[in-house]
Design a protein around this motif. Structure first.
Motif, PDB file in Angstrom:
ATOM      1  N   VAL A 158      17.055  43.256  45.857  1.00 51.71           N
ATOM      2  CA  VAL A 158      16.891  42.797  47.240  1.00 51.71           C
ATOM      3  C   VAL A 158      15.407  42.531  47.504  1.00 51.71           C
ATOM      4  O   VAL A 158      14.553  43.362  47.186  1.00 51.71           O
ATOM      5  CB  VAL A 158      17.427  43.838  48.248  1.00 51.71           C
ATOM      6  CG1 VAL A 158      17.263  43.322  49.676  1.00 51.71           C
ATOM      7  CG2 VAL A 158      18.893  44.141  47.962  1.00 51.71           C
ATOM      8  N   VAL A 159      15.128  41.375  48.108  1.00 45.72           N
ATOM      9  CA  VAL A 159      13.762  40.996  48.492  1.00 45.72           C
ATOM     10  C   VAL A 159      13.753  40.710  49.987  1.00 45.72           C
ATOM     11  O   VAL A 159      14.472  39.826  50.465  1.00 45.72           O
ATOM     12  CB  VAL A 159      13.286  39.761  47.711  1.00 45.72           C
ATOM     13  CG1 VAL A 159      11.902  39.331  48.192  1.00 45.72           C
ATOM     14  CG2 VAL A 159      13.271  40.034  46.215  1.00 45.72           C
ATOM     15  N   ARG A 160      12.961  41.483  50.749  1.00 47.24           N
ATOM     16  CA  ARG A 160      12.816  41.276  52.194  1.00 47.24           C
ATOM     17  C   ARG A 160      11.370  40.900  52.497  1.00 47.24           C
ATOM     18  O   ARG A 160      10.444  41.328  51.801  1.00 47.24           O
ATOM     19  CB  ARG A 160      13.188  42.547  52.969  1.00 47.24           C
ATOM     20  CG  ARG A 160      14.667  42.895  52.883  1.00 47.24           C
ATOM     21  CD  ARG A 160      15.017  44.045  53.836  1.00 47.24           C
ATOM     22  NE  ARG A 160      14.290  45.275  53.495  1.00 47.24           N
ATOM     23  CZ  ARG A 160      13.318  45.805  54.227  1.00 47.24           C
ATOM     24  NH1 ARG A 160      12.909  45.190  55.346  1.00 47.24           N
ATOM     25  NH2 ARG A 160      12.731  46.930  53.852  1.00 47.24           N
ATOM     26  N   ASP A 161      11.203  40.089  53.542  1.00 44.54           N
ATOM     27  CA  ASP A 161       9.849  39.680  53.924  1.00 44.54           C
ATOM     28  C   ASP A 161       9.715  39.619  55.432  1.00 44.54           C
ATOM     29  O   ASP A 161      10.706  39.715  56.166  1.00 44.54           O
ATOM     30  CB  ASP A 161       9.505  38.316  53.300  1.00 44.54           C
ATOM     31  CG  ASP A 161      10.431  37.215  53.766  1.00 44.54           C
ATOM     32  OD1 ASP A 161      10.489  36.950  54.979  1.00 44.54           O
ATOM     33  OD2 ASP A 161      11.105  36.585  52.911  1.00 44.54           O
ATOM     34  N   THR A 162       8.490  39.468  55.890  1.00 44.35           N
ATOM     35  CA  THR A 162       8.186  39.313  57.318  1.00 44.35           C
ATOM     36  C   THR A 162       7.779  37.886  57.619  1.00 44.35           C
ATOM     37  O   THR A 162       6.951  37.627  58.489  1.00 44.35           O
ATOM     38  CB  THR A 162       7.068  40.285  57.734  1.00 44.35           C
ATOM     39  OG1 THR A 162       5.893  40.014  56.938  1.00 44.35           O
ATOM     40  CG2 THR A 162       7.488  41.726  57.527  1.00 44.35           C
ATOM     41  N   GLY A 163       8.368  36.953  56.891  1.00 44.54           N
ATOM     42  CA  GLY A 163       7.985  35.553  57.012  1.00 44.54           C
ATOM     43  C   GLY A 163       8.642  34.814  58.157  1.00 44.54           C
ATOM     44  O   GLY A 163       9.008  35.393  59.183  1.00 44.54           O
ATOM     45  N   ARG A 164       8.846  33.502  57.960  1.00 42.39           N
ATOM     46  CA  ARG A 164       9.313  32.622  59.029  1.00 42.39           C
ATOM     47  C   ARG A 164      10.734  32.905  59.478  1.00 42.39           C
ATOM     48  O   ARG A 164      11.104  32.633  60.607  1.00 42.39           O
ATOM     49  CB  ARG A 164       9.243  31.155  58.549  1.00 42.39           C
ATOM     50  CG  ARG A 164       7.853  30.683  58.177  1.00 42.39           C
ATOM     51  CD  ARG A 164       7.935  29.231  57.734  1.00 42.39           C
ATOM     52  NE  ARG A 164       6.656  28.733  57.237  1.00 42.39           N
ATOM     53  CZ  ARG A 164       6.467  27.512  56.748  1.00 42.39           C
ATOM     54  NH1 ARG A 164       7.502  26.674  56.708  1.00 42.39           N
ATOM     55  NH2 ARG A 164       5.292  27.131  56.322  1.00 42.39           N
ATOM     56  N   GLY A 165      11.533  33.448  58.600  1.00 37.71           N
ATOM     57  CA  GLY A 165      12.936  33.655  58.944  1.00 37.71           C
ATOM     58  C   GLY A 165      13.738  32.365  58.804  1.00 37.71           C
ATOM     59  O   GLY A 165      13.187  31.282  58.554  1.00 37.71           O
ATOM     60  N   ILE A 166      15.041  32.485  58.969  1.00 33.29           N
ATOM     61  CA  ILE A 166      15.951  31.343  58.779  1.00 33.29           C
ATOM     62  C   ILE A 166      16.873  31.251  59.989  1.00 33.29           C
ATOM     63  O   ILE A 166      17.526  32.242  60.352  1.00 33.29           O
ATOM     64  CB  ILE A 166      16.796  31.518  57.499  1.00 33.29           C
ATOM     65  CG1 ILE A 166      15.896  31.740  56.283  1.00 33.29           C
ATOM     66  CG2 ILE A 166      17.695  30.307  57.281  1.00 33.29           C
ATOM     67  CD1 ILE A 166      16.658  32.143  55.034  1.00 33.29           C
ATOM     68  N   PRO A 167      16.975  30.098  60.626  1.00 38.18           N
ATOM     69  CA  PRO A 167      17.920  29.943  61.746  1.00 38.18           C
ATOM     70  C   PRO A 167      19.354  30.160  61.283  1.00 38.18           C
ATOM     71  O   PRO A 167      19.705  29.877  60.129  1.00 38.18           O
ATOM     72  CB  PRO A 167      17.697  28.491  62.205  1.00 38.18           C
ATOM     73  CG  PRO A 167      16.324  28.147  61.714  1.00 38.18           C
ATOM     74  CD  PRO A 167      16.145  28.899  60.437  1.00 38.18           C
ATOM     75  N   ALA A 168      20.194  30.646  62.190  1.00 47.04           N
ATOM     76  CA  ALA A 168      21.580  30.964  61.840  1.00 47.04           C
ATOM     77  C   ALA A 168      22.332  29.746  61.333  1.00 47.04           C
ATOM     78  O   ALA A 168      23.163  29.851  60.428  1.00 47.04           O
ATOM     79  CB  ALA A 168      22.292  31.561  63.059  1.00 47.04           C
ATOM     80  N   GLU A 169      22.043  28.562  61.901  1.00 48.95           N
ATOM     81  CA  GLU A 169      22.765  27.361  61.477  1.00 48.95           C
ATOM     82  C   GLU A 169      22.376  26.901  60.080  1.00 48.95           C
ATOM     83  O   GLU A 169      23.092  26.119  59.444  1.00 48.95           O
ATOM     84  CB  GLU A 169      22.531  26.218  62.471  1.00 48.95           C
ATOM     85  CG  GLU A 169      21.090  25.751  62.598  1.00 48.95           C
ATOM     86  CD  GLU A 169      20.311  26.515  63.665  1.00 48.95           C
ATOM     87  OE1 GLU A 169      19.246  26.018  64.066  1.00 48.95           O
ATOM     88  OE2 GLU A 169      20.768  27.609  64.078  1.00 48.95           O
ATOM     89  N   ASP A 170      21.249  27.389  59.564  1.00 46.05           N
ATOM     90  CA  ASP A 170      20.807  26.983  58.231  1.00 46.05           C
ATOM     91  C   ASP A 170      21.279  27.934  57.136  1.00 46.05           C
ATOM     92  O   ASP A 170      21.310  27.552  55.963  1.00 46.05           O
ATOM     93  CB  ASP A 170      19.277  26.896  58.180  1.00 46.05           C
ATOM     94  CG  ASP A 170      18.740  25.739  58.996  1.00 46.05           C
ATOM     95  OD1 ASP A 170      19.281  24.629  58.852  1.00 46.05           O
ATOM     96  OD2 ASP A 170      17.795  25.936  59.782  1.00 46.05           O
ATOM     97  N   LEU A 171      21.635  29.161  57.501  1.00 46.20           N
ATOM     98  CA  LEU A 171      22.011  30.150  56.493  1.00 46.20           C
ATOM     99  C   LEU A 171      23.171  29.712  55.596  1.00 46.20           C
ATOM    100  O   LEU A 171      23.110  29.922  54.380  1.00 46.20           O
ATOM    101  CB  LEU A 171      22.361  31.482  57.172  1.00 46.20           C
ATOM    102  CG  LEU A 171      21.172  32.387  57.504  1.00 46.20           C
ATOM    103  CD1 LEU A 171      21.631  33.591  58.300  1.00 46.20           C
ATOM    104  CD2 LEU A 171      20.461  32.826  56.229  1.00 46.20           C
ATOM    105  N   PRO A 172      24.261  29.098  56.139  1.00 50.83           N
ATOM    106  CA  PRO A 172      25.365  28.709  55.248  1.00 50.83           C
ATOM    107  C   PRO A 172      24.991  27.645  54.223  1.00 50.83           C
ATOM    108  O   PRO A 172      25.719  27.448  53.250  1.00 50.83           O
ATOM    109  CB  PRO A 172      26.429  28.170  56.225  1.00 50.83           C
ATOM    110  CG  PRO A 172      26.073  28.755  57.553  1.00 50.83           C
ATOM    111  CD  PRO A 172      24.586  28.848  57.542  1.00 50.83           C
ATOM    112  N   HIS A 173      23.857  26.947  54.445  1.00 52.22           N
ATOM    113  CA  HIS A 173      23.494  25.829  53.561  1.00 52.22           C
ATOM    114  C   HIS A 173      22.293  26.157  52.675  1.00 52.22           C
ATOM    115  O   HIS A 173      21.821  25.280  51.951  1.00 52.22           O
ATOM    116  CB  HIS A 173      23.162  24.595  54.407  1.00 52.22           C
ATOM    117  CG  HIS A 173      24.211  24.255  55.414  1.00 52.22           C
ATOM    118  ND1 HIS A 173      25.411  23.667  55.076  1.00 52.22           N
ATOM    119  CD2 HIS A 173      24.241  24.440  56.762  1.00 52.22           C
ATOM    120  CE1 HIS A 173      26.136  23.494  56.173  1.00 52.22           C
ATOM    121  NE2 HIS A 173      25.461  23.958  57.202  1.00 52.22           N
TER     122      HIS A 173
END
Length: 376
Positions: free
Chosen positions: A300-315
């Protein structure tokens, strides 16, 4: 003429269904008529014997009764057969058309799909096997439409990826020819950088093609998962230091060995950690954890970066997909690293995922690898 008639019967399903129904009807009629003919004499004889006690022993009267009784039976049977045939033929025609009509609709739809109309669907008019067939057909059409859309997107994405370095190379070559750029090492170094970008893109596309075809070469061996992570962390430590991103490693002690291709899993770890570094600004943090989870090892790799919008996660694992659509190609790779990583993990029998609470809230990428070797 006979050959044409046979071809017509052979190619027309509704006619075949009607003929099959007709054969069943004729068999039923023959059985009915045979049963009547077999059963009638015995029934008449019993009837006459009962009537003789009332009518006497006049042979003429008995014969007349026999003949009229047979005529009545034949008349009733004939009428019943004719009415049954007409009703059965009508029902057979209706039923065969009901069966053939959706099949013809699917035939027409399949022709349209073959011609390029991937939006064509058929109506689901029943809940039986034909309805299930129509649903399966529509599902197939949707998959074909998605595949065609992916193909078009792939062509467009590859063209876009190739256009930038090729345009830069052409501009620099024209500038060299016109004497605008000096033919010094710095110019050639820039050109070499663009050539390397093209080479990496071609290599990534070849790798993706092999991965999607299930032909990616694997050379598994028993390796220590902690050692895999340590080697990748050591490789990227200087880059994290230069950007000012803190890298924390947490490895569970006494992890069991896993049977994997170390080079491929290293490729996955480098890709995920590289993305974490890419999208985490200076002063941020990245955590790497390796632990046992049931019958698998979790990375597992976690970061404090930009993050990902919910609509982009499935793609996020689709080829060439970018969360930041405006991001320049020069700042980010070919856009298929996560796609290749997904294929590598799944080829080992594991799974890969991405999580994020939203933009500005960091993200988590992880994957599992089974403890038992994946059976071939």
């Amino acid at each position: 003429m006979m050959q044409r008639l046979l071809d017509f019967f052979r190619r027309n399903l509704s006619v075949k269904l009607f003929l099959s129904y007709l054969i069943v009807i004729l068999v039923g009629v023959i059985v009915l008529a045979g049963a009547v003919q077999i059963q009638t004499p015995a029934a008449i004889q019993r009837h006459i014997e009962r009537m003789e006690s009332h009518l006497g022993t006049d042979p003429g009267l008995a014969e007349d009764l026999r003949v009229n009784f047979i005529r009545a039976i034949n008349e009733i049977t004939t009428t019943a057969v004719i009415v049954s045939l007409i009703a059965a033929i009508a029902v057979s025609l209706f039923t065969s058309q009901r069966i053939v009509q959706p099949i013809r609709a699917m035939m027409q739809a399949s022709r349209e799909i073959a011609a390029g109309n991937f939006k064509r669907r058929v109506a689901v008019v029943s809940e039986d096997e034909l309805g299930a067939l129509a649903e399966s057909f529509n599902q197939m059409a949707e998959e074909l439409e998605l595949t065609e859309q992916r193909r078009l997107n792939l062509i467009g994405d590859v063209a876009h990826e190739l256009r930038t370095p090729l345009t830069n190379l052409r501009t620099m070559l024209e500038a060299l020819t016109d004497g605008v750029l000096p033919p010094d090492p710095a110019t050639f170094q820039t050109m070499n950088h663009e050539v390397l970008r093209l080479q990496r893109l071609v290599q990534d596309l070849q790798e993706l093609s092999r991965a999607e075809a299930g032909e990616m070469a694997m050379f598994p061996e028993w390796v220590d998962p902690a050692q895999l992570v340590s080697s990748v962390v050591d490789r990227l430590a200087l880059q994290f230091h230069d950007k000012g991103v803190a890298l924390h490693v947490n490895m569970e002690p006494d992890l069991p060995m896993i049977f994997v291709d170390p080079a491929r899993i290293t490729q996955v770890l480098v890709n995920i950690l590289g993305n974490a570094l890419q999208y985490t600004p200076g002063g941020g943090q990245v955590w790497v954890a390796v632990r046992r989870g049931g019958d698998a090892i979790e990375f597992v790799v976690r970061d404090t970066g930009r993050g990902i919008p919910a609509e982009d996660l499935p793609h996020i694992f689709e080829r060439f997909y970018r969360v930041d659509k405006s991001r320049a190609r020069a700042s980010g790779g070919s856009g298929i690293g996560l796609t290749i990583s997904k294929h590598i993990v799944e080829a080992h029998g594991g799974r890969i995922w991405a999580k994020s609470e939203g933009p500005g809230k960091g993200s988590e990428f992880g994957f599992t690898l089974p403890l038992s070797p994946k059976s071939s």
